[in-house]
Design an enzyme around this catalytic site. Structure first.
Site, PDB file in Angstrom:
ATOM      1  N   SER A   1     -14.415 -41.634  33.365  1.00 30.60           N
ATOM      2  CA  SER A   1     -14.684 -42.538  34.489  1.00 30.60           C
ATOM      3  C   SER A   1     -15.865 -42.078  35.338  1.00 30.60           C
ATOM      4  O   SER A   1     -16.129 -42.672  36.389  1.00 30.60           O
ATOM      5  CB  SER A   1     -13.428 -42.617  35.358  1.00 30.60           C
ATOM      6  OG  SER A   1     -12.963 -41.306  35.637  1.00 30.60           O
TER       7      SER A   1
ATOM      8  N   THR B   1     -13.065 -42.603  40.079  1.00 30.80           N
ATOM      9  CA  THR B   1     -14.235 -41.967  40.690  1.00 30.80           C
ATOM     10  C   THR B   1     -13.923 -40.561  41.180  1.00 30.80           C
ATOM     11  O   THR B   1     -12.814 -40.319  41.665  1.00 30.80           O
ATOM     12  CB  THR B   1     -14.636 -42.807  41.922  1.00 30.80           C
ATOM     13  OG1 THR B   1     -14.982 -44.091  41.456  1.00 30.80           O
ATOM     14  CG2 THR B   1     -15.752 -42.203  42.720  1.00 30.80           C
TER      15      THR B   1
ATOM     16  N   THR C   1     -19.499 -42.068  39.966  1.00 28.26           N
ATOM     17  CA  THR C   1     -18.603 -42.813  39.081  1.00 28.26           C
ATOM     18  C   THR C   1     -19.369 -43.569  38.003  1.00 28.26           C
ATOM     19  O   THR C   1     -20.558 -43.874  38.190  1.00 28.26           O
ATOM     20  CB  THR C   1     -17.789 -43.839  39.911  1.00 28.26           C
ATOM     21  OG1 THR C   1     -16.743 -44.380  39.125  1.00 28.26           O
ATOM     22  CG2 THR C   1     -18.648 -44.967  40.434  1.00 28.26           C
TER      23      THR C   1
ATOM     24  N   ARG D   1     -22.741 -54.947  37.522  1.00 22.10           N
ATOM     25  CA  ARG D   1     -21.781 -54.788  38.627  1.00 22.10           C
ATOM     26  C   ARG D   1     -21.977 -53.427  39.294  1.00 22.10           C
ATOM     27  O   ARG D   1     -22.100 -52.394  38.641  1.00 22.10           O
ATOM     28  CB  ARG D   1     -20.364 -54.900  38.084  1.00 22.10           C
ATOM     29  CG  ARG D   1     -19.262 -54.767  39.150  1.00 22.10           C
ATOM     30  CD  ARG D   1     -18.683 -53.379  39.199  1.00 22.10           C
ATOM     31  NE  ARG D   1     -17.471 -53.302  40.019  1.00 22.10           N
ATOM     32  CZ  ARG D   1     -16.872 -52.167  40.336  1.00 22.10           C
ATOM     33  NH1 ARG D   1     -17.339 -51.014  39.899  1.00 22.10           N
ATOM     34  NH2 ARG D   1     -15.788 -52.160  41.080  1.00 22.10           N
ATOM     35  N   VAL D   2     -21.991 -53.432  40.604  1.00 23.52           N
ATOM     36  CA  VAL D   2     -22.035 -52.191  41.376  1.00 23.52           C
ATOM     37  C   VAL D   2     -20.771 -52.157  42.229  1.00 23.52           C
ATOM     38  O   VAL D   2     -20.407 -53.165  42.846  1.00 23.52           O
ATOM     39  CB  VAL D   2     -23.306 -52.153  42.264  1.00 23.52           C
ATOM     40  CG1 VAL D   2     -23.230 -51.016  43.270  1.00 23.52           C
ATOM     41  CG2 VAL D   2     -24.557 -52.023  41.390  1.00 23.52           C
ATOM     42  N   GLY D   3     -20.113 -51.024  42.245  1.00 18.05           N
ATOM     43  CA  GLY D   3     -18.878 -50.897  43.021  1.00 18.05           C
ATOM     44  C   GLY D   3     -19.141 -50.350  44.410  1.00 18.05           C
ATOM     45  O   GLY D   3     -20.259 -50.403  44.928  1.00 18.05           O
ATOM     46  N   ASP D   4     -18.092 -49.803  44.980  1.00 14.73           N
ATOM     47  CA  ASP D   4     -18.184 -49.241  46.341  1.00 14.73           C
ATOM     48  C   ASP D   4     -18.836 -47.855  46.367  1.00 14.73           C
ATOM     49  O   ASP D   4     -19.362 -47.427  47.393  1.00 14.73           O
ATOM     50  CB  ASP D   4     -16.776 -49.109  46.934  1.00 14.73           C
ATOM     51  CG  ASP D   4     -15.891 -48.190  46.074  1.00 14.73           C
ATOM     52  OD1 ASP D   4     -15.862 -48.357  44.833  1.00 14.73           O
ATOM     53  OD2 ASP D   4     -15.252 -47.285  46.643  1.00 14.73           O
TER      54      ASP D   4
ATOM     55  N   THR E   1     -11.434 -44.192  46.284  1.00 13.74           N
ATOM     56  CA  THR E   1     -11.379 -44.428  44.848  1.00 13.74           C
ATOM     57  C   THR E   1     -10.476 -45.632  44.642  1.00 13.74           C
ATOM     58  O   THR E   1      -9.677 -45.979  45.506  1.00 13.74           O
ATOM     59  CB  THR E   1     -10.846 -43.194  44.084  1.00 13.74           C
ATOM     60  OG1 THR E   1     -10.839 -43.483  42.681  1.00 13.74           O
ATOM     61  CG2 THR E   1      -9.449 -42.791  44.507  1.00 13.74           C
ATOM     62  N   GLY E   2     -10.621 -46.262  43.500  1.00 17.07           N
ATOM     63  CA  GLY E   2      -9.832 -47.461  43.242  1.00 17.07           C
ATOM     64  C   GLY E   2     -10.741 -48.672  43.132  1.00 17.07           C
ATOM     65  O   GLY E   2     -11.957 -48.527  42.952  1.00 17.07           O
ATOM     66  N   LEU E   3     -10.160 -49.826  43.256  1.00 17.99           N
ATOM     67  CA  LEU E   3     -10.935 -51.059  43.051  1.00 17.99           C
ATOM     68  C   LEU E   3     -12.039 -51.198  44.110  1.00 17.99           C
ATOM     69  O   LEU E   3     -11.772 -51.466  45.281  1.00 17.99           O
ATOM     70  CB  LEU E   3      -9.996 -52.266  43.099  1.00 17.99           C
ATOM     71  CG  LEU E   3     -10.639 -53.576  42.672  1.00 17.99           C
ATOM     72  CD1 LEU E   3     -10.992 -53.582  41.187  1.00 17.99           C
ATOM     73  CD2 LEU E   3      -9.742 -54.751  43.009  1.00 17.99           C
ATOM     74  N   GLY E   4     -13.273 -51.042  43.646  1.00 19.87           N
ATOM     75  CA  GLY E   4     -14.418 -51.000  44.554  1.00 19.87           C
ATOM     76  C   GLY E   4     -14.571 -52.254  45.384  1.00 19.87           C
ATOM     77  O   GLY E   4     -14.964 -52.192  46.552  1.00 19.87           O
TER      78      GLY E   4
HETATM   79  N1  ASP Z   1     -14.306 -47.243  43.053  1.00 16.05           N
HETATM   80  C1  ASP Z   1     -14.837 -47.269  41.717  1.00 16.05           C
HETATM   81  C2  ASP Z   1     -15.473 -48.599  41.448  1.00 16.05           C
HETATM   82  O1  ASP Z   1     -14.899 -49.610  41.796  1.00 16.05           O
HETATM   83  C3  ASP Z   1     -13.859 -46.962  40.661  1.00 16.05           C
HETATM   84  C4  ASP Z   1     -12.696 -46.053  41.010  1.00 16.05           C
HETATM   85  O2  ASP Z   1     -12.790 -45.176  41.824  1.00 16.05           O
HETATM   86  O3  ASP Z   1     -11.605 -46.175  40.479  1.00 16.05           O
HETATM   87  O4  ASP Z   1     -16.516 -48.627  40.837  1.00 16.05           O
END
Ligand code: ASP
Length: 341
Positions: free
Chosen positions: A96, A198, A216, A226-229, A249-252
């Site tokens: 990841s 991440t 990440t 796509r760019v996350g958080d 961390t998690g859904l950006g």
């Molecule tokens: N936050 C990251 C993203 O959405 C992924 C993650 O940390 O799980 O790109």
């Protein structure tokens, strides 16, 4: 799908340095203490604990180890967080982050990272391809340009100018996983498994200065581009050296929607402890997602470290863990407290 527990065990075995004993339990330390629950302790009232490192997931353990070594060799907090997260970036078994990261739906590994120091200096790269250490490129953006964020081809061009080498980051294992996914080509940001985890690391160094890094490969099988958080200052990472630091961390998408890390820091400014601040933002995100179909897949975790060296974390669902390193208790992995099961 790899079982989360098996995945953790595998990854831990794959990344933990020989000869170092890590505990997968708390060593008696609570992720927060009752005093913190009643609000942050004011500077001067309690001795500042330093240095302290906190980072996300089990790959935080070897990352903390390297960061701690960097601090003990006289490195700054910024040097430490960069060196620490580079361990995960270079590890092909961490699927990841960086090299070995799972690709997007077009089979391309695209990387996001950011770094921030105690003087509001920050640097970031997003949608960067074929460069193994995006965190170091982000640091160069911070130090060598008047800008904060470079993306895509421009970020790569800048990296090459700075002496970084272009390399293939898609490992045979990641390619195999991609080929398997292609058979159904179904995008689901499945929680708590290898498709997004991440590494974010926060540090308070010997001087009491805060710094942070976040890197990440983002959500596996994401739409190309796509760019996350994680590369967004204020979303994936934020700090204010007068108050504290936070990372996600998690859904950006959920973190960006709520300016997550910046909000955690602002809540600490208002007197919340790191644990309370993380909890409040997770609850806010939960409320926003309550009636959304994607709640089913949502996992979010925040870590925070304040100016007194107190840490805390909170997540939406079980499965999130984080690594903490301090003088008193060494390096250990702690399960995050959660909102819903
Ligand atoms: N936050 C990251 C993203 O959405 C992924 C993650 O940390 O799980 O790109």
């Amino acid at each position: 799908m790899i079982d989360r527990r098996k995945f953790i065990t595998k990854t831990a075995l794959g990344t933990v340095a020989v000869g170092t004993l890590y505990s997968c339990v708390d060593n008696g330390i609570k992720p927060h203490d009752p005093q913190q629950k009643n609000g942050a302790v004011k500077e001067g009232e309690k001795k500042v604990k330093k240095p302290v490192l906190i980072s996300t997931w089990n790959h935080g353990l070897p990352a903390n180890e390297e960061a701690w070594k960097t601090l003990k060799n006289g490195g700054s907090g910024l040097d430490a967080v960069e060196a620490g997260v580079k361990v995960a970036e270079a590890d092909p078994k961490v699927s990841s982050v960086g090299y070995g990261g799972w690709p997007d739906r077009d089979g391309k590994v695209t990387l996001d990272a950011c770094i921030m120091d105690h003087e509001f200096n920050c640097g970031s790269v997003a949608f960067l391809q074929n460069i193994k250490h995006p965190i170091s490129v982000a640091r160069k953006v911070m130090e060598k340009t008047p800008h904060i964020m470079l993306v895509g081809e421009g970020a790569k061009q800048f990296a090459l100018e700075q002496g970084f080498k272009e390399e293939n980051l898609l490992t045979p294992e990641a390619e195999k996983a991609y080929r398997e996914w292609l058979q159904k080509s179904e995008y689901k940001p499945v929680i708590n498994i290898e498709n997004h985890d991440t590494i974010s690391m926060l540090a308070i160094d010997e001087n009491g200065d805060l710094s942070g890094a976040c890197t990440t490969s983002g959500a596996a099988w994401k739409v190309h581009g796509r760019v996350g958080d994680s590369p967004i200052i204020g979303a994936g990472l934020f700090l204010d050296n007068e108050v504290g630091s936070a990372a996600a961390t998690g859904l950006g998408e959920a973190v960006i929607r709520t300016s997550g890390s910046a909000m955690v820091v602002e809540l600490m400014r208002q007197g919340k402890s790191p644990y309370e601040a993380c909890k409040e933002i997770v609850e806010r995100i939960h409320k926003i997602y309550r009636n959304r179909p994607d709640l089913e897949y949502l996992q979010i975790g925040f870590i925070a470290l304040n100016k007194q060296g107190e840490y805390g974390a909170y997540c939406l669902r079980p499965g999130f863990n984080y690594a903490v390193y301090d003088e008193e208790h060494g390096n250990r992995l702690i399960d995050g407290e959660y909102e819903i099961s």
